[in-house]
Enzyme design. Structure first.
Site, PDB file in Angstrom:
ATOM      1  N   GLU A 154      -7.231  -6.675   0.205  1.00 13.93           N
ATOM      2  CA  GLU A 154      -6.925  -6.239   1.573  1.00 13.93           C
ATOM      3  C   GLU A 154      -8.167  -5.816   2.360  1.00 13.93           C
ATOM      4  O   GLU A 154      -8.275  -6.137   3.537  1.00 13.93           O
ATOM      5  CB  GLU A 154      -5.917  -5.081   1.549  1.00 13.93           C
ATOM      6  CG  GLU A 154      -4.539  -5.494   1.075  1.00 13.93           C
ATOM      7  CD  GLU A 154      -3.511  -4.398   1.313  1.00 13.93           C
ATOM      8  OE1 GLU A 154      -3.054  -4.245   2.450  1.00 13.93           O
ATOM      9  OE2 GLU A 154      -3.177  -3.676   0.362  1.00 13.93           O
TER      10      GLU A 154
ATOM     11  N   SER B  79       7.399   4.342   2.932  1.00 15.12           N
ATOM     12  CA  SER B  79       6.949   3.297   3.850  1.00 15.12           C
ATOM     13  C   SER B  79       6.102   3.957   4.926  1.00 15.12           C
ATOM     14  O   SER B  79       6.599   4.791   5.675  1.00 15.12           O
ATOM     15  CB  SER B  79       8.131   2.576   4.502  1.00 15.12           C
ATOM     16  OG  SER B  79       7.653   1.740   5.546  1.00 15.12           O
TER      17      SER B  79
ATOM     18  N   HIS C  39      -3.760 -10.166 -25.960  1.00 20.22           N
ATOM     19  CA  HIS C  39      -2.736 -10.992 -26.605  1.00 20.22           C
ATOM     20  C   HIS C  39      -2.402 -12.242 -25.809  1.00 20.22           C
ATOM     21  O   HIS C  39      -1.488 -12.973 -26.161  1.00 20.22           O
ATOM     22  CB  HIS C  39      -1.482 -10.137 -26.862  1.00 20.22           C
ATOM     23  CG  HIS C  39      -1.769  -8.997 -27.778  1.00 20.22           C
ATOM     24  ND1 HIS C  39      -1.671  -9.090 -29.146  1.00 20.22           N
ATOM     25  CD2 HIS C  39      -2.220  -7.746 -27.525  1.00 20.22           C
ATOM     26  CE1 HIS C  39      -2.021  -7.928 -29.696  1.00 20.22           C
ATOM     27  NE2 HIS C  39      -2.365  -7.105 -28.720  1.00 20.22           N
TER      28      HIS C  39
ATOM     29  N   GLY D 237       0.807  -1.224   0.000  1.00 17.01           N
ATOM     30  CA  GLY D 237       0.000   0.000   0.000  1.00 17.01           C
ATOM     31  C   GLY D 237       0.832   1.261   0.000  1.00 17.01           C
ATOM     32  O   GLY D 237       0.330   2.340  -0.338  1.00 17.01           O
TER      33      GLY D 237
ATOM     34  N   LYS E 218       4.807 -10.912   8.225  1.00 20.98           N
ATOM     35  CA  LYS E 218       5.820  -9.960   8.717  1.00 20.98           C
ATOM     36  C   LYS E 218       6.434 -10.484  10.024  1.00 20.98           C
ATOM     37  O   LYS E 218       7.650 -10.386  10.230  1.00 20.98           O
ATOM     38  CB  LYS E 218       5.193  -8.583   8.943  1.00 20.98           C
ATOM     39  CG  LYS E 218       4.964  -7.805   7.661  1.00 20.98           C
ATOM     40  CD  LYS E 218       4.555  -6.367   7.903  1.00 20.98           C
ATOM     41  CE  LYS E 218       4.328  -5.682   6.563  1.00 20.98           C
ATOM     42  NZ  LYS E 218       3.933  -4.298   6.639  1.00 20.98           N
TER      43      LYS E 218
HETATM   44  O1  PA5 Z   1      -1.448  -2.398   2.867  1.00 23.53           O
HETATM   45  C1  PA5 Z   1      -0.624  -2.793   3.674  1.00 23.53           C
HETATM   46  O2  PA5 Z   1      -0.771  -2.719   4.897  1.00 23.53           O
HETATM   47  C2  PA5 Z   1       0.681  -3.373   3.167  1.00 23.53           C
HETATM   48  O3  PA5 Z   1       0.630  -3.564   1.793  1.00 23.53           O
HETATM   49  C3  PA5 Z   1       1.844  -2.446   3.568  1.00 23.53           C
HETATM   50  O4  PA5 Z   1       1.710  -1.227   2.894  1.00 23.53           O
HETATM   51  C4  PA5 Z   1       3.177  -3.105   3.223  1.00 23.53           C
HETATM   52  O5  PA5 Z   1       3.306  -4.303   3.929  1.00 23.53           O
HETATM   53  C5  PA5 Z   1       4.368  -2.209   3.545  1.00 23.53           C
HETATM   54  O6  PA5 Z   1       4.298  -1.679   4.830  1.00 23.53           O
HETATM   55  P1  PA5 Z   1       4.545  -0.111   5.012  1.00 23.53           P
HETATM   56  O7  PA5 Z   1       3.460   0.517   4.192  1.00 23.53           O
HETATM   57  O8  PA5 Z   1       4.385   0.179   6.451  1.00 23.53           O
HETATM   58  O9  PA5 Z   1       5.892   0.145   4.480  1.00 23.53           O
END
Ligand code: PA5
Length: 377
Positions: free
Chosen positions: A246, A109, A262, A67, A356
């Site tokens: 999600e 992040s 294709h 995300g 994680k």
């Molecule tokens: O949607 C989510 O919670 C995940 O895809 C996180 O974005 C991903 O694990 C990365 O973590 P962060 O956004 O804290 O870097």
């Protein structure tokens, strides 16, 4: 009456207030753009590997995971035909070979603690890339502060996917600040105005009959959504797939035209038992090119009768970002309503957390921190 029209039940089921949070996206976009506008790039950042010199980059790499980095995908589609240097989205522990002192690396992040992002960040640091970051804090935030690396700080306490406006909007603003494009901040403001208007029709109080997101969720319930985009809607299709994963906790897939004509299209020849579990959402735009319109119509003909539903999501607005975010917004809200209609919590993320946690035993984030700290002068 649809279960999505029981407003009280919806509010109770949405224990973490995801609906209300997504309805604030217009304000979040503007706030994030302002935060990015307010940061300045230093001429130089000193590290033990040597100085990082900020100037005009010859490539842009947006580094992050899930995300957090999806804003990079949106940025790519927003700017591919105006930014004169390559813009890449990078989701891995290691940086690509070309990344060096002339590469702008934006590490994104939300938590600031994602091991892949931290590893890539420390590698980019060692190669003296021009680094910037977008984060709510964590190890990434601390490292940036210690080194004097420009960082757009975003509010803590959200889930990364809820924070998309905060994680995306700084990217076009930063590119504009560096002289790589013009008018992008203006597009963010226009898109925010459109989303503010759209939010009035997508909230829990608006009944399914007048609420496009609830209507879409009702159609999708019990099926596996596939989102087909094209052109700059490729990233939108991808993001929606991830939100059905999600938020709604269902398998979901995406692809885009003309590419899927294709290869993927052959899969729809399968027997009904294999194709009927799917719904297909085609993203549409009144300005879509003639060849794309023909491809969509031809693909719809093939899919009709094979998938259980064939649906369309239409872009609003006139500028590119308005179009992208207007489709995205209806789909994002639909992913929340789909979760609530299915009786699941859109906020929860057990499987991601579980993986994680299992990986944490390797201590990769701490190793990345140590590697970066060794470069602090
Ligand atoms: O949607 C989510 O919670 C995940 O895809 C996180 O974005 C991903 O694990 C990365 O973590 P962060 O956004 O804290 O870097």
């Amino acid at each position: 009456m649809s279960c999505l029209d029981d407003v009280e039940a919806l509010r109770k089921a949405d224990v973490h207030g995801m609906l209300a949070a997504y309805l604030r996206w217009a304000d979040n976009l503007l706030e994030a753009a302002k935060r990015a506008e307010d940061i300045s790039f230093p001429a130089e950042v000193r590290t033990r590997a040597g100085p990082i010199r900020y100037g005009e980059p010859d490539a842009v790499v947006i580094v992050g995971m899930g995300g957090s980095v999806v804003g990079g995908e949106l940025l790519k589609d927003l700017t591919w035909d105006v930014v004169p240097v390559p813009v890449l989205v990078w989701r891995d522990y290691h940086m690509p070979a070309f990344a060096g002192p002339d590469t702008l690396v934006i590490a994104v992040s939300y938590s600031g603690n994602t091991e892949e992002t931290l590893m890539a960040f420390s590698e980019a640091l060692g190669r003296k890339c021009m680094i910037a970051a977008i984060t709510s804090g964590g190890i990434l935030g601390q490292l940036c502060k210690r080194l004097g690396i420009p960082v757009v700080e975003v509010p803590a306490g959200l889930k990364p996917r809820m924070a998309l406006p905060y994680l995306f909007a700084p990217l076009p603003v930063l590119l504009e600040k560096l002289g790589l494009a013009k008018g992008l901040k203006g597009q963010v403001e226009e898109a925010a105005a459109l989303l503010r208007h759209m939010a009035e029709d997508l909230g829990p109080d608006v009944p399914t009959a007048r609420n496009k997101a609830k209507e879409l969720a009702s159609e999708l319930k019990g099926t596996i959504p596939i989102v087909y985009g094209f052109g700059f809607f490729r990233s939108v299709a991808y993001r929606l797939k991830t939100q059905f994963n999600e938020n709604s906790k269902v398998p979901s897939f995406y692809n885009w035209l003309p590419a899927l004509n294709h290869d993927e299209v052959m899969g729809w020849e399968a027997e009904d038992a294999l194709t009927k579990p799917f719904s297909v959402i085609f993203i549409r735009d009144r300005d879509e090119a003639l060849e794309i319109r023909h491809r969509i119509e031809a693909t719809k003909e093939l899919v009709a009768g094979k998938a259980s539903k064939v649906l369309e999501l239409h872009a609003l607005g006139s500028e590119r970002l308005e179009k992208m975010l207007s489709v995205l917004y209806v789909g994002e809200m639909a992913s929340l309503y789909l979760a609530l209609a299915r009786g699941v919590d859109p906020y929860a993320m057990a499987s991601i957390d579980d993986i994680k946690e299992k990986l944490a035993v390797l201590g990769m984030a701490e190793k990345a921190r140590a590697r970066a700290e060794a470069l602090v002068p």
